[in-house]
Design an enzyme around this catalytic site. Structure first.
Site, PDB file in Angstrom:
ATOM      1  N   HIS A 101       0.917  -1.142  -0.149  1.00 11.32           N
ATOM      2  CA  HIS A 101      -0.089   0.194  -0.027  1.00 11.32           C
ATOM      3  C   HIS A 101       0.819   1.170  -0.039  1.00 11.32           C
ATOM      4  CE1 HIS A 101      -2.246  -3.019   2.451  1.00 11.32           C
ATOM      5  NE2 HIS A 101      -3.370  -2.349   2.035  1.00 11.32           N
ATOM      6  N   ASP A 104       2.481   2.079   3.266  1.00  8.03           N
ATOM      7  CA  ASP A 104       3.379   0.980   3.941  1.00  8.03           C
ATOM      8  C   ASP A 104       4.859   1.446   3.516  1.00  8.03           C
ATOM      9  OD1 ASP A 104       1.107  -0.555   4.298  1.00  8.03           O
ATOM     10  OD2 ASP A 104       1.468  -1.717   2.581  1.00  8.03           O
TER      11      ASP A 104
HETATM   12  C1  XLS Z   1      -7.567  -6.458   4.782  1.00 11.29           C
HETATM   13  C2  XLS Z   1      -7.008  -6.751   3.349  1.00 11.29           C
HETATM   14  C3  XLS Z   1      -6.020  -5.901   2.894  1.00 11.29           C
HETATM   15  C4  XLS Z   1      -5.836  -5.795   1.534  1.00 11.29           C
HETATM   16  C5  XLS Z   1      -4.953  -4.792   0.843  1.00 11.29           C
HETATM   17  O1  XLS Z   1      -8.319  -7.369   5.108  1.00 11.29           O
HETATM   18  O2  XLS Z   1      -6.665  -8.202   3.182  1.00 11.29           O
HETATM   19  O3  XLS Z   1      -4.905  -6.163   3.491  1.00 11.29           O
HETATM   20  O4  XLS Z   1      -5.045  -6.982   0.956  1.00 11.29           O
HETATM   21  O5  XLS Z   1      -5.709  -3.525   0.963  1.00 11.29           O
END
Ligand code: XLS
Ligand code: NI
Ligand code: NI
Length: 438
Positions: A101, A104
């Site tokens: 993301h 991140d």
């Molecule tokens: C959360 C989601 C997230 C997505 C990416 O539950 O799995 O981690 O994979 O935003």
């Protein structure tokens, strides 16, 4: 550059007899299964957020793991350190992809312009490392659920200003994805849903999400993004209800708004189970609709009603998942470990153990799924079960060459039809077991 994970060697395959905790027991990258190398069947990816950022903080306590990598948390220096740590980690495990993301990789700044500069600086560093190691981006995404401005969603927010912030983030995250050679771009509708219908215009919200997605497709294609966009379905958490409830719902949404040519699905095991399905179910639904794009490889806890994001351990589940993947001809995306260590597993070794477990569980799932296909009894049974459609009246139904009148006449001549044949579930389950433990 100095080593970060000191004392951890490159992890290699040693086979099921090995007792070395830092070795693969089943994942043997070059082993060929059904004509393809394991590494090609299983393009594994590291999730930047869980692996390099999450420190075990939960609703009841602060972090237990030290993910500072020797620098002050939340600084640009720390962000650079995470790049070094991430690439060392992936190299040591032989992982060829990562997912991220925007938040991140570089600390979010209140001023979006400043934040975007930070993102440029860090993505330069990532790109440099990527060129050096050959490790690439699997997919990128924008975190549009953490910042308080997204409390009511991003595309689905009641505020047009917030919608614009979401648009700015998607635009930038797409730039970064293209810059880092990403194969895909994910929309996980983290807060695209509602807490109560008493304050919610569902139609407007869904239409707006679709508009944001259309703009993303137009912009992405205009800057040379040729990969797939993905919706990652999840029924709830953080919202009480999320619009991308499960694979079937997301597919309906994509078709409704004409997004189905550019989008596929990113199926997460733990999200499928939260929706009341098995992982296998959502994979099947995605696959038969031509929408199986990528996989968030993790595992939930059947006793807990939330997204525990555990490393996959249940080999029955990974086998059934790989059976679906093999039948679908593979995934165009990859297997992203959207998984984190349990809070008490807080050491650097545990980060490696988590990935070794996950990679081995999927490798063993692949081996077993291929054996089930080669064994043939299950596939043969299914073929046999539907054989009434391969000739006679059944074939006419399949070919669309009959109508209710003809079928009614046919039925009246039959009088009492024969029972449709045993489903043989218990027999098939024992076949499955005999392959699992042979
Ligand atoms: C959360 C989601 C997230 C997505 C990416 O539950 O799995 O981690 O994979 O935003
Ligand atoms: Ni999740
Ligand atoms: Ni996920």
């Amino acid at each position: 550059m100095s080593e970060i994970f000191k004392g951890i060697p490159k992890v290699s395959y040693e086979g099921p007899e090995s007792k070395n905790p830092l070795a693969f027991k089943y994942y043997d990258a070059d082993r060929v299964i059904l004509g393809k190398k394991m590494s090609e069947h299983l393009p594994f990816a590291m999730a930047w957020w869980h692996n390099l950022c999450a420190n075990g903080t939960d609703m009841f306590g602060t972090g237990t793991a030290d993910k500072s990598f020797g620098s002050a948390l939340g600084t640009m220096e720390h962000a650079h350190k995470k790049v070094d740590a991430g690439f060392e980690f992936m190299q040591k495990l032989g992982i060829e992809y990562f997912c991220f993301h925007d938040v991140d990789i570089a600390p979010e700044d209140q001023d979006i312009n400043k934040w975007q500069k930070n993102l440029d600086e860090i993505s330069d560093h990532i790109l440099e490392k990527s060129k050096e190691t050959g490790i690439k981006d699997l997919w990128g995404t924008a975190n549009m659920f953490n910042n308080p401005r997204f409390m009511n969603g991003a595309g689905s927010s009641n505020s047009a200003d917030v919608f614009c912030f979401a648009a700015a983030q998607v635009k930038k995250a797409l730039d970064l994805t293209v810059k880092l050679g990403g194969r895909g771009y994910v929309f996980w509708g983290g807060r695209e849903g509602y807490e109560t219908l008493l304050n919610t215009d569902v139609k407007l919200e869904q239409e707006n999400i679709a508009k944001l997605m259309h703009m993303a497709v137009d912009y992405g294609r205009s800057i040379g993004f040729t990969g797939d966009f993905y919706i990652e379905p999840k029924p709830k958490e953080p919202m009480k209800h999320q619009y991308d409830f499960d694979a079937a719902t997301a597919i309906g949404f994509l078709r409704q708004y004409g997004l189905d040519k550019d989008f596929k699905l990113n199926i997460e095991a733990n999200h499928a189970t939260l929706a009341g399905h098995t992982f296998q179910h959502d994979l099947r639904i995605a696959a038969i609709n031509g929408m199986l794009g990528s996989i968030d490889a993790n595992q939930g806890d059947y006793l807990l009603g939330w997204d525990t994001d555990e490393f996959p351990f249940n080999v029955y589940e990974t086998t059934l998942a790989m059976y679906e993947v093999l039948k679908a001809g593979g995934v165009t995306g990859g297997f992203n470990f959207d998984a984190k260590n349990r809070r008490p597993s807080y050491t650097m070794e545990d980060m490696f153990y988590g990935y070794i477990l996950g990679m081995d569980s999927f490798a063993l799932g692949l081996i077993k799924a291929a054996e089930i296909i080669e064994d043939g009894r299950i596939d043969e049974f299914i073929k046999e079960r539907y054989k009434s459609y391969s000739e006679g009246i059944g074939k006419k139904i399949r070919d669309g060459k009959t109508d209710l009148k003809e079928l009614a006449e046919y039925a009246s001549k039959l009088g009492t039809p024969a029972l449709p044949g045993s489903g043989r579930q218990e027999y098939l389950e024992s076949v499955f077991n005999s392959v699992m433990f042979k």
